[in-house]
Scaffold this active site. Structure first.
Site, PDB file in Angstrom:
ATOM      1  N   LYS A   1       1.874  -3.817   6.497  1.00  0.00           N
ATOM      2  CA  LYS A   1       2.249  -3.679   5.084  1.00  0.00           C
ATOM      3  C   LYS A   1       3.992  -3.380   5.043  1.00  0.00           C
ATOM      4  CE  LYS A   1      -1.578  -4.762   3.467  1.00  0.00           C
ATOM      5  NZ  LYS A   1      -1.800  -6.128   2.997  1.00  0.00           N
TER       6      LYS A   1
ATOM      7  N   TYR B   1      -2.466  -1.258  10.809  1.00  0.00           N
ATOM      8  CA  TYR B   1      -2.627  -1.968   9.651  1.00  0.00           C
ATOM      9  C   TYR B   1      -1.636  -1.635   8.448  1.00  0.00           C
ATOM     10  CZ  TYR B   1      -4.002  -2.191   4.943  1.00  0.00           C
ATOM     11  OH  TYR B   1      -4.140  -2.297   3.193  1.00  0.00           O
TER      12      TYR B   1
ATOM     13  N   SER C   1       0.825  -1.345  -0.123  1.00  0.00           N
ATOM     14  CA  SER C   1       0.029   0.037  -0.096  1.00  0.00           C
ATOM     15  C   SER C   1       0.856   1.167   0.020  1.00  0.00           C
ATOM     16  CB  SER C   1      -0.857  -0.062   1.173  1.00  0.00           C
ATOM     17  OG  SER C   1      -1.428   1.152   1.648  1.00  0.00           O
TER      18      SER C   1
END
Ligand code: NAD
Ligand code: UDP
Length: 345
Positions: free
Chosen positions: A156, A152, A127
């Site tokens: 990544k 979150y 992302s």
């Protein structure tokens, strides 16, 4: 000829669109998903579009034994595309361990199980969040990665570091990490699209659900950003363009065209749109007036993010093709289809 690809999270929003592209490119697909944020109904939708239903195995990939068993049965797969993850930014701030547990264990178990079975090619859903607040725009792959603003996002960043380390020691292993900017839109048929559980966090489904009368009013988070109209800017990319990029990345791995065992590519449209521009474009293409108000900023939001996708163009031969109008109209078509068929699952 064997063309088997394992797709984790293949019942989800981006995964299901990628499965369609894989089937249309004559790959045989095995979908692994625990349906924690998706529905088995998407497999039927994939069949409606492609004429083929992929093999589906319901499994929690954070369970190492269960994951290992499945990979043993499918040790003839050529590669893995790993979409499976939890992705709600706000929830990850409230329940960080749930996110670290799920996203990192899914990744570790998948990497372990696939290499135990000689499957040495891996595509990772990353992302733009790995860039944190960027120092320069547009963001290139050379831009420094920073601590993301949520657990979150951090899964990544840590995920990429794990894969990069693994590629250094596991000599036959190669991986491509695709850094998505803001995926929106739906398949042009209107048969499949994004189906957030509960109240959506993201702008596009919030817009379409407000226009459809499911939600009362869109809150525009912040009208005082240093941008042309005061609202924040993002790089939106059509989910079908994004799905197609996975075929390009897969072919690069299968044809051994990589220049390094671990590569990263930005996937966006090279263009930023403000929240107000998104609303105006929605109103223009749908002919529906949107109920919205400008409120305070959302914590953790960044003023402006947009990608340079030059590297993906040069190395993957991929460039986003679809316009912002096509993105928004396809999202709206999907929302209307959900309303008319009452098939919101
Ligand atoms: P999604 O929630 O629709 O799809 C993810 C899928 O993974 C779901 O079907 C879910 O059930 C499955 N899953 C989650 N945990 C699992 C587990 N333990 N075992 C098995 N399956 C599990 O999300 P999406 O928007 O399709 O995102 C796909 C990937 O792309 C994710 O990794 C996400 O973090 C990443 N990503 C998404 C966006 C975005 O805006 N949608 C942006 C950047 C990156
Ligand atoms: N946004 C908004 N209202 C919403 C949801 C999002 O104004 O209900 C804004 C948000 O502040 C950001 C942009 O829309 O500037 C895109 O947000 P989204 O959550 O879709 O993506 P991300 O924050 O991951 O870029």
């Amino acid at each position: 000829m064997n063309r088997k690809i394992i797709v984790t999270g293949g019942c989800g929003y981006i995964g299901s669109h990628a499965v369609i592209q894989l089937i249309e490119n004559q790959f045989e697909v095995v979908v692994l998903d625990n349906l924690s944020n998706s529905s088995e109904a998407n497999l039927g939708r994939i069949k409606q579009i492609t004429g083929k239903q992929p093999l589906f195995i319901k499994v929690d990939l954070s369970n190492s034994e269960a994951t290992s068993k499945i990979f043993k049965r499918h040790n003839d797969a050529l590669a893995v595309i790993h979409f499976a993850a939890l992705k709600a930014v706000g929830e990850s701030i409230n329940i960080p361990l749930k996110y670290y547990h799920n996203n990192l264990n899914c990744l570790l178990n998948t990497l372990n199980s696939q290499t135990e079975n000689g499957i040495n090619k891996f595509i990772f859903s990353s992302s733009a969040t790995v860039y944190g607040t960027p120092d320069e725009l547009p963001i290139t792959e050379k831009s420094i990665t920073k601590q993301p603003s949520s657990p979150y996002g951090n899964t990544k960043k840590i995920g990429e570091e794990i894969i990069e380390d693994y590629c250094k020691t596991e000599l036959n292993f190669s991986s491509i990490s695709l850094r998505y900017f803001n995926p929106i839109g739906a398949h042009e048929s209107g048969i499949i699209g994004e189906l957030p559980k509960g109240i959506p966090n993201n702008l596009m489904p919030y817009i379409t659900q407000t226009a459809a009368g499911i939600l009362d009013k869109l809150k525009v988070f912040g009208g005082d950003y240093p941008t042309q109209d005061g609202t924040a800017i993002r790089d939106y990319v059509h989910v079908v363009d994004l799905a197609q990029a996975h075929i390009h990345a897969l072919n690069r791995l299968l044809n051994q065209e990589q220049e390094a065992s671990f590569e990263t590519f930005n996937l966006g449209s090279n263009k930023g749109y403000s929240v107000l521009e998104m609303i105006q474009t929605f109103e223009a293409v749908s002919k529906v007036k949107l109920n919205y108000e400008i409120t305070e900023r959302r914590t953790g939001d960044i003023t402006q993010l947009y990608a340079s996708t030059k590297l993906a163009e040069e190395k993957l031969g991929w460039k986003a093709q679809r316009t912002i109008e096509e993105m928004i109209l396809s999202s709206w078509k999907w929302e209307q289809n959900l309303l008319s068929k009452k098939n919101r699952k």
